[in-house]
Motif scaffolding. Sequence first.
Motif, PDB file in Angstrom:
ATOM      1  N   TYR A 136      43.832  12.575 -47.854  1.00  0.00           N
ATOM      2  CA  TYR A 136      44.820  12.584 -46.774  1.00  0.00           C
ATOM      3  C   TYR A 136      44.136  12.539 -45.415  1.00  0.00           C
ATOM      4  CZ  TYR A 136      43.885  17.640 -46.772  1.00  0.00           C
ATOM      5  OH  TYR A 136      43.278  18.859 -46.742  1.00  0.00           O
ATOM      6  N   PHE A 137      44.924  12.221 -44.407  1.00  0.00           N
ATOM      7  CA  PHE A 137      44.399  12.129 -43.043  1.00  0.00           C
ATOM      8  C   PHE A 137      44.499  13.481 -42.348  1.00  0.00           C
ATOM      9  CE2 PHE A 137      45.133   7.694 -44.009  1.00  0.00           C
ATOM     10  CZ  PHE A 137      44.018   7.099 -43.445  1.00  0.00           C
ATOM     11  N   SER A 140      41.700  11.050 -38.526  1.00  0.00           N
ATOM     12  CA  SER A 140      40.493  10.879 -39.328  1.00  0.00           C
ATOM     13  C   SER A 140      40.783  11.476 -40.702  1.00  0.00           C
ATOM     14  CB  SER A 140      39.349  11.614 -38.628  1.00  0.00           C
ATOM     15  OG  SER A 140      38.160  11.496 -39.354  1.00  0.00           O
ATOM     16  N   GLN A 141      39.766  11.612 -41.525  1.00  0.00           N
ATOM     17  CA  GLN A 141      39.927  12.374 -42.754  1.00  0.00           C
ATOM     18  C   GLN A 141      38.939  13.512 -42.689  1.00  0.00           C
ATOM     19  OE1 GLN A 141      39.601   9.166 -45.883  1.00  0.00           O
ATOM     20  NE2 GLN A 141      41.654   9.940 -46.344  1.00  0.00           N
ATOM     21  N   TYR A 142      39.303  14.645 -43.246  1.00  0.00           N
ATOM     22  CA  TYR A 142      38.424  15.801 -43.127  1.00  0.00           C
ATOM     23  C   TYR A 142      38.124  16.416 -44.485  1.00  0.00           C
ATOM     24  CZ  TYR A 142      36.578  20.237 -41.407  1.00  0.00           C
ATOM     25  OH  TYR A 142      35.790  21.330 -41.165  1.00  0.00           O
ATOM     26  N   GLU A 143      39.038  17.242 -44.998  1.00  0.00           N
ATOM     27  CA  GLU A 143      38.705  17.954 -46.240  1.00  0.00           C
ATOM     28  C   GLU A 143      38.628  17.041 -47.449  1.00  0.00           C
ATOM     29  OE1 GLU A 143      41.556  20.762 -45.283  1.00  0.00           O
ATOM     30  OE2 GLU A 143      40.177  22.474 -45.408  1.00  0.00           O
ATOM     31  N   LEU A 144      39.543  16.090 -47.534  1.00  0.00           N
ATOM     32  CA  LEU A 144      39.544  15.208 -48.699  1.00  0.00           C
ATOM     33  C   LEU A 144      39.374  13.761 -48.264  1.00  0.00           C
ATOM     34  CD1 LEU A 144      42.302  16.238 -51.295  1.00  0.00           C
ATOM     35  CD2 LEU A 144      39.871  15.813 -51.711  1.00  0.00           C
ATOM     36  N   PRO A 145      38.140  13.283 -48.210  1.00  0.00           N
ATOM     37  CA  PRO A 145      37.934  11.883 -47.813  1.00  0.00           C
ATOM     38  C   PRO A 145      38.234  10.946 -48.984  1.00  0.00           C
ATOM     39  CG  PRO A 145      35.850  12.889 -48.360  1.00  0.00           C
ATOM     40  CD  PRO A 145      36.894  13.962 -48.552  1.00  0.00           C
ATOM     41  N   ILE A 146      38.333   9.666 -48.702  1.00  0.00           N
ATOM     42  CA  ILE A 146      38.686   8.724 -49.771  1.00  0.00           C
ATOM     43  C   ILE A 146      37.555   8.533 -50.789  1.00  0.00           C
ATOM     44  CG2 ILE A 146      38.120   6.691 -48.339  1.00  0.00           C
ATOM     45  CD1 ILE A 146      40.632   5.394 -49.828  1.00  0.00           C
ATOM     46  N   CYS A 147      36.285   8.655 -50.350  1.00  0.00           N
ATOM     47  CA  CYS A 147      35.161   8.511 -51.291  1.00  0.00           C
ATOM     48  C   CYS A 147      34.174   9.647 -51.094  1.00  0.00           C
ATOM     49  CB  CYS A 147      34.389   7.208 -51.062  1.00  0.00           C
ATOM     50  SG  CYS A 147      35.388   5.739 -50.945  1.00  0.00           S
TER      51      CYS A 147
END
Length: 483
Positions: free
Chosen positions: A75-76, A93-100
């Motif tokens: 999530y963003f 941005s993305q913080y705790e759960l990035p896409i990769c």
Amino acid sequence: MEFEAVIGLEVHAQLLTKSKIFCGCSTQFGSTPNSQTCPVCLGMPGVLPVLNRKVVDFAIMLGLATNSTINKNSYFARKNYFYPDLPKGYQISQYELPICSNGHLIIKTKDGEKKIGITRIHMEEDAGKLIHEGTYSLVDLNRTGTPLLEIVSEPDMRSPEEAVAYLKELRQILLYLGICDGNMEEGSFRCDANVSVRKKGDNKLGIKTELKNINSFRFIQRALEYEIERQIDIIESGNTIIQETRLFDSSKGITIPMRSKEEAHDYRYFPEPDLMPVFIDDAHIENIKNFLPELPYQKILRFREQYGLPEYDIDILTNEKEVADFYEKCLSLYNNPKALSNFFMTELLKELNERKCKIGDTKLNAENIVEIFKLLDEQKLNYNGAKALLPKIIDTGKSPSILLEEMGLMQISDTSTLESVIIEVLKSNKKELKEYLSGKDKLFAFFVGQVMKKTGGKANPKILQELLKEKLAKISIDDVDNL
Ligand code: ADP
Ligand code: ZN
Ligand code: MG
């Protein structure tokens, strides 16, 4: 005391989408300032962002290409800070759960291959640009909302050379994937370098400094070299490093303090309430995997097996995908890997480099390159001629056989013509001829050169050498004066 450097890199790669990450504005570089903006990217109140799905697909592509785990749920987040180039007052941005996460790259070092971990890859929006002019500053928001992938490495690099090797490898993968143009001058591939030093053998990381936005490989190398020296000096003199962000002054070759390091909590991160979480299903990942192009390291392996070329050639030919593709196109029409490779390395790429252009910017086509080789094989052209033809072929796209006539580069293979030139040359160089006949064999090349000169470089070198050898064998030193 022996020290070692520890380096971790944060790269921002601008993605080659047509539109921005959360609105439909164009991402074109270099347009009139503020001509590519709308209420969404200007951060007007009440507007809602909509995620560009291409950005997600590009992130998955890079994740797969870097052996990362693709997180099916991410999530963003809002990263809050104030700056005039960020009209919303926060960056999505993305913080705790990035896409990769949890990927790696393999780099070549002087001690062989080395694995460099990639902590995470996340999606985010770029900020605008400030243009400082004397006493005032201007804001250009065209770049605001341009999609970025941020690629964060593990602190796995131990020298400036390794850092540069990692960056080159990562950039090459982005270019092969076709998702970033890699242009460092225009800022589409930017790097923040984190560096610390520690005593060799220590496990604990030292205090790091962060070098911001350095825009060439050479500067990254120099900035890191300087910073490593600076930190070692501080520790050796009994002081401690301050954790801070520093700038590289390329004209002086030094780093200077910019600001003390901000902490994550300074940004008041929280999940972006205006965007849905990103969910990716297995079928989608599988689909992208199937359409992934061949990657640099895969191409290198294949070139090694298929064409048996030296490692040096393979490195050069696969450096850019366009060159590798063009090479293989030529090869499919003229099956001589090494001859083509030599011509690419010593002539073609040199010519393109001098013009600072790519194959696609010229009128070059594989058929014309292959025709050069056929003319060489048929002895209608010699290598000098081929070299002279190449710039014209690049500029005009005309076929080599037509240019050959137009430029009068037809190779001279006719023996009686060559013989008469040889006799002329020998007659007018009697001193050298005597020296040759009394044992100075090296002068053979001198006579070859003279004949070449007289024929405008067009003599068939093989026939010329044979004829010259024959002729010289028949002359004795006493005959020279009566020639
Ligand atoms: P920050 O919280 O300061 O942003 P992170 O832990 O997120 O730091 O790391 C940012 C980058 O710095 C990563 O690439 C990481 O590998 C690198 N890094 C972290 N600690 C160190 C260190 N002590 N020395 C060198 N690089 C480091
Ligand atoms: Zn917009
Ligand atoms: Mg960080």
